[in-house]
Write an enzyme that holds these catalytic residues in place. Structure first.
Site, PDB file in Angstrom:
ATOM      1  N   SER A 106       0.826  -1.213   0.000  1.00  0.00           N
ATOM      2  CA  SER A 106       0.000   0.000   0.000  1.00  0.00           C
ATOM      3  C   SER A 106       0.857   1.258   0.000  1.00  0.00           C
ATOM      4  CB  SER A 106      -0.934  -0.008   1.210  1.00  0.00           C
ATOM      5  OG  SER A 106      -0.162  -0.118   2.383  1.00  0.00           O
ATOM      6  N   CYS A 107       2.004   1.228  -0.705  1.00  0.00           N
ATOM      7  CA  CYS A 107       2.880   2.397  -0.770  1.00  0.00           C
ATOM      8  C   CYS A 107       2.094   3.571  -1.358  1.00  0.00           C
ATOM      9  CB  CYS A 107       4.099   2.096  -1.629  1.00  0.00           C
ATOM     10  SG  CYS A 107       5.098   0.768  -0.934  1.00  0.00           S
TER      11      CYS A 107
END
Ligand code: FE
Length: 200
Positions: A106-107
């Site tokens: 989930s960067c």
């Protein structure tokens, strides 16, 4: 397969219990915790990204610099999170639409956009955004013409992306602050376009 999603009240309770135990053991200082929360509530969030985007709409030189090296601009402006992480700004145009995802986890450019939306971390979004981005965009309510090229950017621990949405029609002459107020978080992920202002 059953879906075991804890409800929000669960998280609240667990968090409070954890904080009280850690505080009692002297492992966290409630004041510094408050400072962290306050930082995430007011210092970081979509208003930061919106400020960059709005300025890029009115200042061609700034836009050029942002597109050439967004990380340098972010560092000049003392934004956190870009000491060891690169930042790339990608601009939507009438013929190109950009969409950001992190297929691995989930960067996300949290210092520019705040906390990511739930769907961003969803495994279905992460898989489908790269396989069938047009369908994903359609489900977001974005029906792109066939001629519009869709570019999907996969974020990593090393590089984060910021979409510069197209400036909406009817905003000529608006000040940067007014423009910034029109810019949504989702438009800077590429999940939304900004509606024209004024006459329908
Ligand atoms: Fe990630």
């Amino acid at each position: 397969m059953a879906d075991h999603k804890p409800v929000q009240a669960d998280y609240d309770l667990r968090t409070r219990a954890l904080v009280s135990v850690l505080t009692r053991k002297g492992l966290v200082d409630p004041e510094s915790m408050d400072a962290v929360v306050e930082y995430h509530e007011s210092q970081v969030g979509p208003h930061v990204g919106a400020g960059l985007v709005a300025r890029s709409w009115v200042d061609p030189d700034y836009r050029r610099r942002l597109l050439a090296d967004a990380r340098a601009v972010a560092r000049e402006e003392n934004l956190t999170g870009f000491q060891s992480t690169d930042l790339v700004a990608v601009a939507n145009t009438p013929s190109v639409h950009n969409l950001v995802v992190c297929t691995l986890c989930s960067c996300y450019p949290w210092s520019l956009l705040g906390l990511p939306p739930t769907w961003y971390k969803d495994s279905a979004y992460r898989a489908r955004a790269v396989i069938e981005p047009r369908n994903v965009l359609r489900e977001f309510g974005l029906d792109l013409d066939d001629e519009v090229e869709v570019r999907v950017w996969d974020s990593t621990a090393e590089v984060r992306y910021l979409v510069i949405p197209q400036r909406p029609a009817g905003t000529e002459g608006m000040a940067v602050e007014e423009l910034a107020a029109l810019i949504t978080r989702d438009s800077m992920i590429g999940a939304e376009t900004l509606a024209a202002r004024g006459q329908q």
